[in-house]
Write a protein that holds these residues in place. Structure first.
Motif, PDB file in Angstrom:
ATOM      1  N   ASN A 277      27.969  23.426  60.716  1.00 50.95           N
ATOM      2  CA  ASN A 277      27.310  23.316  59.403  1.00 50.95           C
ATOM      3  C   ASN A 277      26.553  22.000  59.321  1.00 50.95           C
ATOM      4  O   ASN A 277      26.736  21.117  60.165  1.00 50.95           O
ATOM      5  N   SER A 278      25.736  21.850  58.251  1.00 46.68           N
ATOM      6  CA  SER A 278      24.882  20.647  58.209  1.00 46.68           C
ATOM      7  C   SER A 278      25.297  19.607  57.159  1.00 46.68           C
ATOM      8  O   SER A 278      24.734  18.515  57.147  1.00 46.68           O
ATOM      9  N   ASP A 279      26.206  19.936  56.245  1.00 46.37           N
ATOM     10  CA  ASP A 279      26.753  18.968  55.283  1.00 46.37           C
ATOM     11  C   ASP A 279      25.692  18.439  54.309  1.00 46.37           C
ATOM     12  O   ASP A 279      25.565  18.981  53.209  1.00 46.37           O
ATOM     13  N   ASP A 280      24.982  17.393  54.687  1.00 46.88           N
ATOM     14  CA  ASP A 280      23.941  16.788  53.828  1.00 46.88           C
ATOM     15  C   ASP A 280      22.684  16.567  54.673  1.00 46.88           C
ATOM     16  O   ASP A 280      22.364  15.435  55.040  1.00 46.88           O
ATOM     17  N   PRO A 281      21.974  17.652  54.991  1.00 45.28           N
ATOM     18  CA  PRO A 281      20.939  17.572  56.041  1.00 45.28           C
ATOM     19  C   PRO A 281      19.796  16.599  55.745  1.00 45.28           C
ATOM     20  O   PRO A 281      19.223  16.048  56.681  1.00 45.28           O
ATOM     21  N   ALA A 282      19.483  16.360  54.471  1.00 43.32           N
ATOM     22  CA  ALA A 282      18.382  15.431  54.179  1.00 43.32           C
ATOM     23  C   ALA A 282      18.769  14.001  54.575  1.00 43.32           C
ATOM     24  O   ALA A 282      17.909  13.157  54.797  1.00 43.32           O
ATOM     25  N   TYR A 283      20.049  13.748  54.646  1.00 42.05           N
ATOM     26  CA  TYR A 283      20.523  12.397  54.944  1.00 42.05           C
ATOM     27  C   TYR A 283      20.959  12.217  56.399  1.00 42.05           C
ATOM     28  O   TYR A 283      20.996  11.102  56.912  1.00 42.05           O
ATOM     29  N   PHE A 284      21.341  13.328  57.047  1.00 36.82           N
ATOM     30  CA  PHE A 284      21.969  13.196  58.366  1.00 36.82           C
ATOM     31  C   PHE A 284      21.058  13.595  59.516  1.00 36.82           C
ATOM     32  O   PHE A 284      21.506  13.682  60.665  1.00 36.82           O
TER      33      PHE A 284
END
Ligand code: HPA
Ligand code: ZN
Length: 347
Positions: A277-284
């Motif tokens: 999964n990507s969790d917080d993709p804009a940040y990571f």
């Protein structure tokens, strides 16, 4: 080779089960919404916002993440945020999403619970209609706020009936063990919500046990630290408790030193039901495809491993049995078209 891998992953039908909608707020949209709502941002431009994302642990990330949320005010803002993610999801062939939102981050700023839910759900319904992306929405309590505040949030949620399918627990983990929230999760279970909880990201394995035994979690978000406890790992494997792992997040927040040392493959080899999964993709630094590709490249995952992860993403979802099997069939057809047998990993 890497392009082949990327297009294989991109075409693969997938579910995303650990995604914070507030964590999909790209700096471009942050500036657009700040302008629309007359809100001043502490960054001169998009580039300096990105440059400021130099967090060293969960708390330093959360400070920036909550600050970014200040631009989300109207129902349309929450729609635009969710819709931007769904456009990405459609491009990446994500067929089912179970996103989180953090109501308290917004109600604390005087935004009505109903405004938040209405914008998110309108976008999710449009995503279902236009792209066929099914969804189950999960609201998360902030564990660094009081159990009483979580209780009030649950009362709000009950007014929105079918729109919210599950309840989770996120934010700063260390020092905020699951048992603090025993009562409110008992009430959530009683009201028929699915239960998930972040545990074992920065916190110890005992927080995973607490999430299972005290909160009644059906799925653990992150959970990577379970490997420190053999008995717990065996229990999670035997009970097929899904773990929603977020490789790029773990590297960015220094839960692991680098991707080559990420435990994803070890977890799969231990018989755990793991998903990517990507969790917080804009940040990571990457959406779902990027998480699969980065992990596959660093850990030498085979196409068979990747197919197993995609199948696991539907197995671990809250879809009913019929649609779940349909989605797994889609994965198997994609795998077969590339000459791979996708086998469901159900015991
Ligand atoms: N952990 C805990 N809380 C969060 C996270 C996370 O990775 N992302 C957004 N809120
Ligand atoms: Zn998370």
């Amino acid at each position: 080779m890497s392009d082949d891998l990327r297009s294989f992953v991109q075409g693969l039908p997938k579910a995303e089960l650990h995604l914070h909608l507030e964590g999909t707020l790209e700096p471009e949209l942050m500036f657009q919404l700040a302008g629309r709502n007359g809100i001043a941002l502490p960054y001169a431009n998009v580039a300096s916002a990105r440059a400021a994302y130099d967090f060293t642990d969960l708390q330093s990330f959360l400070d920036l993440y909550y600050a970014g949320c200040s631009v989300l005010v109207t129902e349309q803002d929450f729609y635009d945020l969710t819709w931007a993610y769904l456009l990405r999801a459609a491009e990446e062939n994500i067929r089912h999403v179970e996103p989180f939102f953090d109501p308290q981050t917004h109600t604390e700023r005087g935004i009505h619970f109903g405004t938040v839910v209405a914008g998110i759900v309108r976008a999710l319904d449009d995503g279902q209609k236009h792209f066929g992306i099914s969804y189950r929405l999960i609201m998360s309590f902030l564990r660094d706020m009081s159990p009483a505040s979580a209780g009030q949030t649950l009362e709000h949620a009950k007014r929105y009936g079918r729109h919210i399918a599950g309840v989770g627990l996120d934010s700063a983990e260390l020092g905020h063990p699951p048992e603090d929230f025993e009562e409110v999760f008992a009430a959530a279970r009683g009201a028929g919500y699915h239960i998930v909880a972040h545990a074992g990201e920065e916190g110890p394995p005992s927080y995973i046990t607490g999430a299972l035994d005290i909160l009644g979690a059906e799925r653990i978000d992150h959970g990577v630290r379970c490997l420190e406890d053999e008995l717990l790992t065996a229990r999670l494997a035997m009970d097929r408790v899904p773990l929603t792992v977020c490789p790029l997040s773990n590297v960015r927040l220094r839960v692991v030193p680098d991707m080559a040392h990420h435990p994803l493959k070890t977890m799969m080899d231990s018989g755990l039901l793991v998903t990517v999964n990507s969790d917080d993709p804009a940040y990571f630094g990457g959406y779902l495809v990027e998480n699969y590709v980065a992990a596959a490249e660093a850990l030498g995952l085979t196409r068979g491993d990747i197919v197993a992860l995609a199948i696991a993403s539907f197995e671990a979802s809250f879809l009913e049995e019929g649609p779940r099997q349909e989605r797994i069939g889609e994965v198997q057809r994609h795998a077969a078209a590339y000459g791979f047998e996708g086998t469901a990993s159900t015991l």
